[in-house]
Design a protein around this motif. Sequence first.
Motif, PDB file in Angstrom:
ATOM      1  N   PHE A   1       0.852  -1.195   0.000  1.00 22.93           N
ATOM      2  CA  PHE A   1       0.000   0.000   0.000  1.00 22.93           C
ATOM      3  C   PHE A   1       0.891   1.248   0.000  1.00 22.93           C
ATOM      4  O   PHE A   1       1.819   1.360   0.806  1.00 22.93           O
ATOM      5  CB  PHE A   1      -0.896   0.028   1.253  1.00 22.93           C
ATOM      6  CG  PHE A   1      -1.985  -1.007   1.251  1.00 22.93           C
ATOM      7  CD1 PHE A   1      -3.230  -0.706   0.731  1.00 22.93           C
ATOM      8  CD2 PHE A   1      -1.770  -2.282   1.767  1.00 22.93           C
ATOM      9  CE1 PHE A   1      -4.249  -1.647   0.737  1.00 22.93           C
ATOM     10  CE2 PHE A   1      -2.767  -3.220   1.773  1.00 22.93           C
ATOM     11  CZ  PHE A   1      -4.017  -2.914   1.247  1.00 22.93           C
ATOM     12  N   GLN A   2       0.612   2.164  -0.886  1.00 26.58           N
ATOM     13  CA  GLN A   2       1.267   3.474  -0.863  1.00 26.58           C
ATOM     14  C   GLN A   2       0.230   4.511  -0.448  1.00 26.58           C
ATOM     15  O   GLN A   2      -0.780   4.708  -1.130  1.00 26.58           O
ATOM     16  CB  GLN A   2       1.846   3.826  -2.235  1.00 26.58           C
ATOM     17  CG  GLN A   2       3.034   2.950  -2.637  1.00 26.58           C
ATOM     18  CD  GLN A   2       3.652   3.371  -3.960  1.00 26.58           C
ATOM     19  OE1 GLN A   2       3.016   4.071  -4.750  1.00 26.58           O
ATOM     20  NE2 GLN A   2       4.880   2.959  -4.184  1.00 26.58           N
ATOM     21  N   ILE A   3       0.455   5.140   0.677  1.00 27.06           N
ATOM     22  CA  ILE A   3      -0.523   6.060   1.250  1.00 27.06           C
ATOM     23  C   ILE A   3      -0.003   7.492   1.135  1.00 27.06           C
ATOM     24  O   ILE A   3       1.087   7.812   1.613  1.00 27.06           O
ATOM     25  CB  ILE A   3      -0.790   5.722   2.728  1.00 27.06           C
ATOM     26  CG1 ILE A   3      -1.200   4.247   2.870  1.00 27.06           C
ATOM     27  CG2 ILE A   3      -1.869   6.633   3.295  1.00 27.06           C
ATOM     28  CD1 ILE A   3      -1.272   3.777   4.289  1.00 27.06           C
ATOM     29  N   CYS A   4      -0.763   8.349   0.508  1.00 26.18           N
ATOM     30  CA  CYS A   4      -0.411   9.769   0.382  1.00 26.18           C
ATOM     31  C   CYS A   4      -1.489  10.605   1.078  1.00 26.18           C
ATOM     32  O   CYS A   4      -2.681  10.278   1.002  1.00 26.18           O
ATOM     33  CB  CYS A   4      -0.322  10.181  -1.084  1.00 26.18           C
ATOM     34  SG  CYS A   4       0.892   9.224  -2.034  1.00 26.18           S
ATOM     35  N   GLY A   5      -1.103  11.656   1.752  1.00 25.27           N
ATOM     36  CA  GLY A   5      -2.070  12.483   2.449  1.00 25.27           C
ATOM     37  C   GLY A   5      -1.571  13.888   2.669  1.00 25.27           C
ATOM     38  O   GLY A   5      -0.401  14.204   2.401  1.00 25.27           O
ATOM     39  N   GLU A   6      -2.459  14.751   3.192  1.00 28.01           N
ATOM     40  CA  GLU A   6      -2.114  16.140   3.414  1.00 28.01           C
ATOM     41  C   GLU A   6      -1.140  16.320   4.563  1.00 28.01           C
ATOM     42  O   GLU A   6      -0.413  17.313   4.625  1.00 28.01           O
ATOM     43  CB  GLU A   6      -3.394  16.939   3.689  1.00 28.01           C
ATOM     44  CG  GLU A   6      -4.353  16.969   2.511  1.00 28.01           C
ATOM     45  CD  GLU A   6      -5.640  17.705   2.829  1.00 28.01           C
ATOM     46  OE1 GLU A   6      -5.818  18.088   4.019  1.00 28.01           O
ATOM     47  OE2 GLU A   6      -6.472  17.893   1.919  1.00 28.01           O
ATOM     48  N   SER A   7      -1.143  15.340   5.496  1.00 28.52           N
ATOM     49  CA  SER A   7      -0.251  15.446   6.652  1.00 28.52           C
ATOM     50  C   SER A   7       0.143  14.053   7.114  1.00 28.52           C
ATOM     51  O   SER A   7      -0.508  13.054   6.768  1.00 28.52           O
ATOM     52  CB  SER A   7      -0.937  16.202   7.796  1.00 28.52           C
ATOM     53  OG  SER A   7      -2.040  15.444   8.270  1.00 28.52           O
ATOM     54  N   GLN A   8       1.219  13.991   7.898  1.00 31.33           N
ATOM     55  CA  GLN A   8       1.674  12.714   8.448  1.00 31.33           C
ATOM     56  C   GLN A   8       0.607  12.111   9.349  1.00 31.33           C
ATOM     57  O   GLN A   8       0.429  10.895   9.404  1.00 31.33           O
ATOM     58  CB  GLN A   8       2.982  12.924   9.231  1.00 31.33           C
ATOM     59  CG  GLN A   8       3.593  11.632   9.756  1.00 31.33           C
ATOM     60  CD  GLN A   8       4.004  10.687   8.626  1.00 31.33           C
ATOM     61  OE1 GLN A   8       4.592  11.126   7.640  1.00 31.33           O
ATOM     62  NE2 GLN A   8       3.679   9.406   8.751  1.00 31.33           N
ATOM     63  N   GLU A   9      -0.130  12.991  10.034  1.00 28.08           N
ATOM     64  CA  GLU A   9      -1.178  12.524  10.941  1.00 28.08           C
ATOM     65  C   GLU A   9      -2.265  11.760  10.186  1.00 28.08           C
ATOM     66  O   GLU A   9      -2.724  10.695  10.624  1.00 28.08           O
ATOM     67  CB  GLU A   9      -1.779  13.715  11.672  1.00 28.08           C
ATOM     68  CG  GLU A   9      -2.850  13.324  12.685  1.00 28.08           C
ATOM     69  CD  GLU A   9      -3.437  14.542  13.383  1.00 28.08           C
ATOM     70  OE1 GLU A   9      -4.404  14.351  14.139  1.00 28.08           O
ATOM     71  OE2 GLU A   9      -2.920  15.659  13.184  1.00 28.08           O
ATOM     72  N   LYS A  10      -2.675  12.304   9.021  1.00 29.51           N
ATOM     73  CA  LYS A  10      -3.701  11.638   8.228  1.00 29.51           C
ATOM     74  C   LYS A  10      -3.180  10.351   7.596  1.00 29.51           C
ATOM     75  O   LYS A  10      -3.919   9.365   7.458  1.00 29.51           O
ATOM     76  CB  LYS A  10      -4.222  12.586   7.163  1.00 29.51           C
ATOM     77  CG  LYS A  10      -5.042  13.739   7.731  1.00 29.51           C
ATOM     78  CD  LYS A  10      -5.629  14.604   6.623  1.00 29.51           C
ATOM     79  CE  LYS A  10      -6.509  15.706   7.214  1.00 29.51           C
ATOM     80  NZ  LYS A  10      -7.119  16.556   6.178  1.00 29.51           N
TER      81      LYS A  10
END
Length: 347
Positions: free
Chosen positions: A169-178
């Motif tokens: 899984f490659q997870i991208c988000g607006e912040s490390q928290e998300k």
Amino acid sequence: MDAAGSQVANECAQYAGQRQNGFITTQGGNLLCSKIIHLITDNQVKSQVSKVLHECEQRMYKSVAFPAIGTGQAGLSSAKVADEMLDAIVEFARQKSVQHLQTIKIVIFQTNMLRDFYESMKKREDSDSSTTESESWLSMFKCKLFSVKQSSEKKKSMILEKKVNLVTFQICGESQEKVDATESWIKDLILKEQFENTISDEAIENFDETQFAILEDLQRRKQVTIEILNKLSPPQIKISGISRDVCSVSRKVQEMVQKIKSTEEEQSKAELLYNLVEWRYLGSNDSFVAFDKLTNMQLEHAKMAKKPYLNVRIKNKNYKVDLNTLRATDDRGKTKILQRVKKDEGK
């Protein structure tokens, strides 16, 4: 005691002065059992067996194996011992409070004792079948006679080989928290789908290449990992993976275990009966040849049930046996003479 090892011998010496109820309990040592109950012989076989059975139930043991108590150095009659042991087992099995002990085995080391134990058990089975009780003691308990066979092969635990395809899984988000929250959510979903089930049964020890091939096929087709733990007593099969597949595979393994147990029971009965009576057919060189033990049992049971005919196979050919004339006829009308010979164990 030699087979159990020095640890068990040391425990016996340690607890010898602390015995209660005529026995002491030690670890299983090198034997394939969790505990050993050592009896102090007093020739009261029924009482001793009863005490051991209640001790096993109290300690929540699922199975117990007895030798023919008192037939060795104590010199007791095997017929008397058979009656007393089975009397104790019948009385114990009929108690409504029994919840844990499921299997009782009597291990026979001398084949000449098989007749006495078989006839004692058969006598109770016949008597029990004539009663009006909803459940016979034989249906309530799995009570078996075993003639001991030595095996030098040591059982090992094993995990069947399985090729696992990894998913990334490659997870991208607006912040490390998300990103962290999403990772945690995915892990929770995966764990919710994971399940593990363990099946424990002594019959697993007798799995051979046929059963292993079936397990390998199940593991290949289903999303599960199968581990076989033969060193444990009783042996176990551990199935882990996606819950729906674990349940499906577990049902199949239970069916395999039940088939093994049914086969073993039939073979055990056939072995015992073969020591009492032998059916034979006249071979091509004018000498009589013994039927295999399962066919031997089928013929004897058919005769005891007063059936007129029974279909059997002799050298891969179908024969119809007339149980009154003791003649077997094939599809072409050719006949063979049969013999029924009672064995005398005393000679």
